[in-house]
Design a protein around this motif. Sequence first.
Motif, mmCIF file in Angstrom:
data_model
loop_
_atom_site.group_PDB
_atom_site.id
_atom_site.type_symbol
_atom_site.label_atom_id
_atom_site.label_comp_id
_atom_site.label_asym_id
_atom_site.label_seq_id
_atom_site.Cartn_x
_atom_site.Cartn_y
_atom_site.Cartn_z
ATOM 1 N N ALA A 117 54.713 27.695 -33.670
ATOM 2 C CA ALA A 117 55.505 27.676 -34.901
ATOM 3 C C ALA A 117 55.240 26.399 -35.684
ATOM 4 C CB ALA A 117 56.995 27.802 -34.574
ATOM 5 N N ALA A 118 55.186 25.262 -34.999
ATOM 6 C CA ALA A 118 54.937 23.985 -35.672
ATOM 7 C C ALA A 118 53.547 23.970 -36.299
ATOM 8 C CB ALA A 118 55.096 22.836 -34.679
ATOM 9 N N GLU A 119 52.570 24.436 -35.578
ATOM 10 C CA GLU A 119 51.183 24.454 -36.088
ATOM 11 C C GLU A 119 51.056 25.411 -37.273
ATOM 12 O OE1 GLU A 119 47.037 23.640 -36.287
ATOM 13 O OE2 GLU A 119 48.635 22.586 -35.224
ATOM 14 N N LEU A 120 51.611 26.584 -37.143
ATOM 15 C CA LEU A 120 51.517 27.582 -38.214
ATOM 16 C C LEU A 120 52.291 27.133 -39.458
ATOM 17 C CD1 LEU A 120 51.923 30.660 -35.896
ATOM 18 C CD2 LEU A 120 49.923 30.237 -37.346
ATOM 19 N N ALA A 121 53.446 26.516 -39.260
ATOM 20 C CA ALA A 121 54.250 26.065 -40.395
ATOM 21 C C ALA A 121 53.573 24.913 -41.126
ATOM 22 C CB ALA A 121 55.636 25.635 -39.922
ATOM 23 N N GLU A 122 52.943 24.025 -40.366
ATOM 24 C CA GLU A 122 52.318 22.849 -40.982
ATOM 25 C C GLU A 122 51.005 23.187 -41.673
ATOM 26 O OE1 GLU A 122 50.421 18.567 -39.654
ATOM 27 O OE2 GLU A 122 52.051 19.405 -38.447
ATOM 28 N N ARG A 123 50.210 24.050 -41.076
ATOM 29 C CA ARG A 123 48.861 24.280 -41.589
ATOM 30 C C ARG A 123 48.651 25.660 -42.215
ATOM 31 N NH1 ARG A 123 48.679 20.543 -37.883
ATOM 32 N NH2 ARG A 123 47.217 18.831 -37.984
ATOM 33 N N GLY A 124 49.582 26.575 -42.001
ATOM 34 C CA GLY A 124 49.393 27.928 -42.497
ATOM 35 C C GLY A 124 48.510 28.720 -41.551
ATOM 36 N N LEU A 125 48.601 30.021 -41.626
ATOM 37 C CA LEU A 125 47.867 30.890 -40.700
ATOM 38 C C LEU A 125 46.363 30.670 -40.754
ATOM 39 C CD1 LEU A 125 47.929 33.243 -38.675
ATOM 40 C CD2 LEU A 125 47.751 34.794 -40.614
#
Length: 197
Positions: free
Chosen positions: A22-30
Amino acid sequence: MVARDLSSLDPGRRDRLLRLAAAELAERGLEHASLNRVVTALGMSKSSFYHHVGSRQALVEAVIDAFGTRLVEIIEPPSRQALRADFWGEITALAERLLQAGEQDEVFWQLGRMWHDPATSADGDGLRRWLTDVVDVGREVGAIGRDLPADLQVRMSAAVITSLDAWGVHAPSRDARELLPAQVAALRRLLAPTETA
């Protein structure tokens, strides 16, 4: 696509995997998220990751399912009966609970950022179905005007709520908290019954 076998992971490890994702996807986008960063931070091999998760899209769906379900449980959307008793009071309380959820657990802000990432293909159908019910009750009790068609009011509400939410999940929590009453008031003005002379 559903994650293959996340249930076989230890619950603590599964939660950590979903939170890291969730943190990675929220910060960088899919499109720019690195599964390698998630796998490395978790201390999991790539083969084990793909065995349990299957794909990037399956991971997105697992995050949205896990934390989306928790969020709905936490915010407790009001019932039709509660809306009939105090329509705008219930809507205001719901917005407050949503804000509190994000303040208490960062993963809910991250979930919101993911939901607004066009690449995650978030499904707004659930929101529109719920809003259809809300608008129906609001019109029934006179809290929402009848001068426009109900389906247009649902679309307008969805657009405004989506815009407010997209701004809110990126704003500092203090700003979101200070502006919450004004945001609810803006939605209320949009839907208010037309005053007649």
